[in-house]
Design an enzyme around this catalytic site. Structure first.
Site, PDB file in Angstrom:
ATOM      1  N   ARG A   1      18.658  12.580  -6.172  1.00 23.76           N
ATOM      2  CA  ARG A   1      17.560  12.604  -7.388  1.00 23.76           C
ATOM      3  C   ARG A   1      17.713  13.660  -8.381  1.00 23.76           C
ATOM      4  O   ARG A   1      16.953  13.778  -9.276  1.00 23.76           O
ATOM      5  CB  ARG A   1      16.395  12.647  -6.758  1.00 23.76           C
ATOM      6  CG  ARG A   1      15.719  11.302  -6.280  1.00 23.76           C
ATOM      7  CD  ARG A   1      14.137  11.417  -5.748  1.00 23.76           C
ATOM      8  NE  ARG A   1      13.372  10.495  -6.002  1.00 23.76           N
ATOM      9  CZ  ARG A   1      12.898   9.375  -5.141  1.00 23.76           C
ATOM     10  NH1 ARG A   1      13.555   9.248  -4.047  1.00 23.76           N
ATOM     11  NH2 ARG A   1      11.975   8.511  -5.558  1.00 23.76           N
TER      12      ARG A   1
ATOM     13  N   LYS B   1      13.726  -0.768  -5.971  1.00 22.28           N
ATOM     14  CA  LYS B   1      14.867  -0.258  -5.356  1.00 22.28           C
ATOM     15  C   LYS B   1      14.978  -0.796  -3.983  1.00 22.28           C
ATOM     16  O   LYS B   1      16.023  -1.170  -3.338  1.00 22.28           O
ATOM     17  CB  LYS B   1      15.050   1.341  -5.337  1.00 22.28           C
ATOM     18  CG  LYS B   1      15.325   1.914  -6.621  1.00 22.28           C
ATOM     19  CD  LYS B   1      15.748   3.407  -6.462  1.00 22.28           C
ATOM     20  CE  LYS B   1      14.836   4.279  -6.058  1.00 22.28           C
ATOM     21  NZ  LYS B   1      13.356   4.596  -6.607  1.00 22.28           N
TER      22      LYS B   1
ATOM     23  N   ARG C   1       1.507  -2.695  -5.203  1.00 18.36           N
ATOM     24  CA  ARG C   1       2.329  -2.848  -3.944  1.00 18.36           C
ATOM     25  C   ARG C   1       1.712  -2.187  -2.784  1.00 18.36           C
ATOM     26  O   ARG C   1       1.082  -1.394  -2.857  1.00 18.36           O
ATOM     27  CB  ARG C   1       3.611  -1.612  -4.320  1.00 18.36           C
ATOM     28  CG  ARG C   1       4.440  -1.372  -3.385  1.00 18.36           C
ATOM     29  CD  ARG C   1       5.923  -0.861  -3.679  1.00 18.36           C
ATOM     30  NE  ARG C   1       5.791   0.519  -4.244  1.00 18.36           N
ATOM     31  CZ  ARG C   1       6.792   1.369  -4.479  1.00 18.36           C
ATOM     32  NH1 ARG C   1       7.835   0.660  -4.599  1.00 18.36           N
ATOM     33  NH2 ARG C   1       6.724   2.554  -5.058  1.00 18.36           N
TER      34      ARG C   1
ATOM     35  N   ARG D   1       0.507   3.256  -0.486  1.00 17.52           N
ATOM     36  CA  ARG D   1       1.050   4.510  -0.140  1.00 17.52           C
ATOM     37  C   ARG D   1      -0.060   5.418  -0.801  1.00 17.52           C
ATOM     38  O   ARG D   1      -0.169   5.136  -2.239  1.00 17.52           O
ATOM     39  CB  ARG D   1       2.445   4.395  -0.748  1.00 17.52           C
ATOM     40  CG  ARG D   1       3.344   4.131   0.555  1.00 17.52           C
ATOM     41  CD  ARG D   1       4.747   3.740  -0.277  1.00 17.52           C
ATOM     42  NE  ARG D   1       5.145   4.804  -1.227  1.00 17.52           N
ATOM     43  CZ  ARG D   1       6.504   4.721  -1.523  1.00 17.52           C
ATOM     44  NH1 ARG D   1       7.406   3.715  -1.436  1.00 17.52           N
ATOM     45  NH2 ARG D   1       6.787   5.730  -2.562  1.00 17.52           N
TER      46      ARG D   1
ATOM     47  N   ARG E   1       5.081  11.089 -10.709  1.00 20.59           N
ATOM     48  CA  ARG E   1       6.346  10.680 -10.305  1.00 20.59           C
ATOM     49  C   ARG E   1       7.363  10.107 -11.333  1.00 20.59           C
ATOM     50  O   ARG E   1       8.465  10.488 -11.369  1.00 20.59           O
ATOM     51  CB  ARG E   1       6.263   9.582  -9.334  1.00 20.59           C
ATOM     52  CG  ARG E   1       5.668  10.070  -7.784  1.00 20.59           C
ATOM     53  CD  ARG E   1       5.169   8.824  -6.780  1.00 20.59           C
ATOM     54  NE  ARG E   1       6.547   8.066  -6.478  1.00 20.59           N
ATOM     55  CZ  ARG E   1       6.367   6.937  -5.964  1.00 20.59           C
ATOM     56  NH1 ARG E   1       5.082   6.056  -5.929  1.00 20.59           N
ATOM     57  NH2 ARG E   1       7.353   6.399  -5.482  1.00 20.59           N
TER      58      ARG E   1
HETATM   59  P1  AMP Z   1      10.727   7.028  -2.659  1.00 20.66           P
HETATM   60  O1  AMP Z   1      10.291   6.131  -1.453  1.00 20.66           O
HETATM   61  O2  AMP Z   1      12.294   7.020  -2.920  1.00 20.66           O
HETATM   62  O3  AMP Z   1       9.916   6.825  -3.999  1.00 20.66           O
HETATM   63  O4  AMP Z   1      10.284   8.486  -2.341  1.00 20.66           O
HETATM   64  C1  AMP Z   1       9.142   8.834  -2.123  1.00 20.66           C
HETATM   65  C2  AMP Z   1       8.816  10.267  -2.272  1.00 20.66           C
HETATM   66  O5  AMP Z   1       9.922  11.135  -1.424  1.00 20.66           O
HETATM   67  C3  AMP Z   1       9.494  10.893  -3.667  1.00 20.66           C
HETATM   68  O6  AMP Z   1       8.421  10.723  -4.743  1.00 20.66           O
HETATM   69  C4  AMP Z   1       9.889  12.101  -3.340  1.00 20.66           C
HETATM   70  O7  AMP Z   1       8.568  12.955  -3.286  1.00 20.66           O
HETATM   71  C5  AMP Z   1      10.507  12.288  -1.855  1.00 20.66           C
HETATM   72  N1  AMP Z   1      11.993  11.953  -1.959  1.00 20.66           N
HETATM   73  C6  AMP Z   1      12.641  10.938  -1.630  1.00 20.66           C
HETATM   74  N2  AMP Z   1      13.937  11.163  -1.695  1.00 20.66           N
HETATM   75  C7  AMP Z   1      14.002  12.302  -2.464  1.00 20.66           C
HETATM   76  C8  AMP Z   1      15.149  13.260  -2.995  1.00 20.66           C
HETATM   77  N3  AMP Z   1      16.476  12.749  -2.760  1.00 20.66           N
HETATM   78  N4  AMP Z   1      14.939  14.255  -3.250  1.00 20.66           N
HETATM   79  C9  AMP Z   1      13.641  15.012  -3.287  1.00 20.66           C
HETATM   80  N5  AMP Z   1      12.533  14.295  -2.865  1.00 20.66           N
HETATM   81  C10 AMP Z   1      12.665  13.067  -2.571  1.00 20.66           C
END
Ligand code: AMP
Length: 218
Positions: A88, A13, A127, A160, A171
């Site tokens: 989400r 994404k 990554r 990360r 996840r």
């Molecule tokens: P990402 O970089 O989008 O994979 O987000 C990393 C982490 O941030 C996710 O695994 C969640 O723990 C948290 N996170 C990001 N966006 C959301 C959301 N819309 N709702 C809840 N947790 C989020």
């Protein structure tokens, strides 16, 4: 143009959003990036979010939704935005619909990135990200020139914490349980534009550009 990018963790994404937002001149809003910036700056939001993120869980809606609404009310979102990592959950999607309705606007398209779990696990394990400027790398196909050093800013390039294999599994589980039902939610509203990122982001981007132009959005 108001876009949502839907896809599993590690589906690419971030790469797709970075490219499309540059091309279309809309704001790129990644809730994951906003949380990571807060964690880095040790803000109260960052401290609370970290305990969930490190376990591969979603950050509670009470923290996430207001943070996102603050962001989309900023001036650079007037001409449009792409949401990467939000919504989400169905609840977040409903709240977003209500907030946009109040602003007399709506989501135009939801880009859904399709990719297999095997490909995700392989990509996430290679990554890397710059801990200073956030630039993305990949040990297989986009390595840094000097190992561990960011090409852009000289910062240190790391994996990360939530990209470590055990957290990735959790996840993915969270994704299938909480986020995947959003596909049906947006399918029922006729908003889904599906693109496969199994082979390359170049092909995924071509599919997306074509879909947006067929919908006369670009
Ligand atoms: P990402 O970089 O989008 O994979 O987000 C990393 C982490 O941030 C996710 O695994 C969640 O723990 C948290 N996170 C990001 N966006 C959301 C959301 N819309 N709702 C809840 N947790 C989020």
């Amino acid at each position: 143009m108001r876009l949502i990018l839907l896809g599993a963790p590690g589906s690419g994404k971030g790469t797709i959003a970075a490219q499309l937002t540059k091309e279309y001149g809309v704001a790129h809003i990644s809730t994951g990036d906003i949380f990571r910036a807060n964690i880095k700056n040790n803000t109260p939001l960052g401290v609370e979010a970290k305990s969930y993120i490190d376990q591969g869980l979603l950050v509670p809606d009470s923290l996430t939704i207001s943070m996102l609404f603050d962001r989309i009310s900023q001036a650079d979102c007037k001409s449009g935005f792409m949401l990467d990592g939000f919504p989400r959950t169905i609840f977040q999607a409903e709240e977003l619909d209500k907030a946009l309705a109040k602003l007399e606007t709506k989501v135009d398209v939801v880009i859904s990135i399709a990719i297999s779990d095997e490909e995700i696990k392989s990509r996430v394990s290679s990554r890397r990200v710059c801990s200073s400027c956030g630039a993305g790398y990949n040990t297989d196909f986009k390595p840094t020139k000097v190992a561990g050093v960011c090409d852009e800013c000289g910062g240190s390039v790391i994996q990360r914490d939530d990209d470590k294999p055990e957290t990735v599994l959790s996840r993915l589980q969270t994704y299938y349980e909480k986020t995947q039902p959003l596909s049906d939610y947006y399918l029922q509203r006729g908003l889904i534009l599906e693109a496969s990122n199994e082979v390359s982001s170049k092909l995924a981007l071509e599919e997306i550009r074509k879909g947006l132009s067929q919908r006369k959005l670009v």
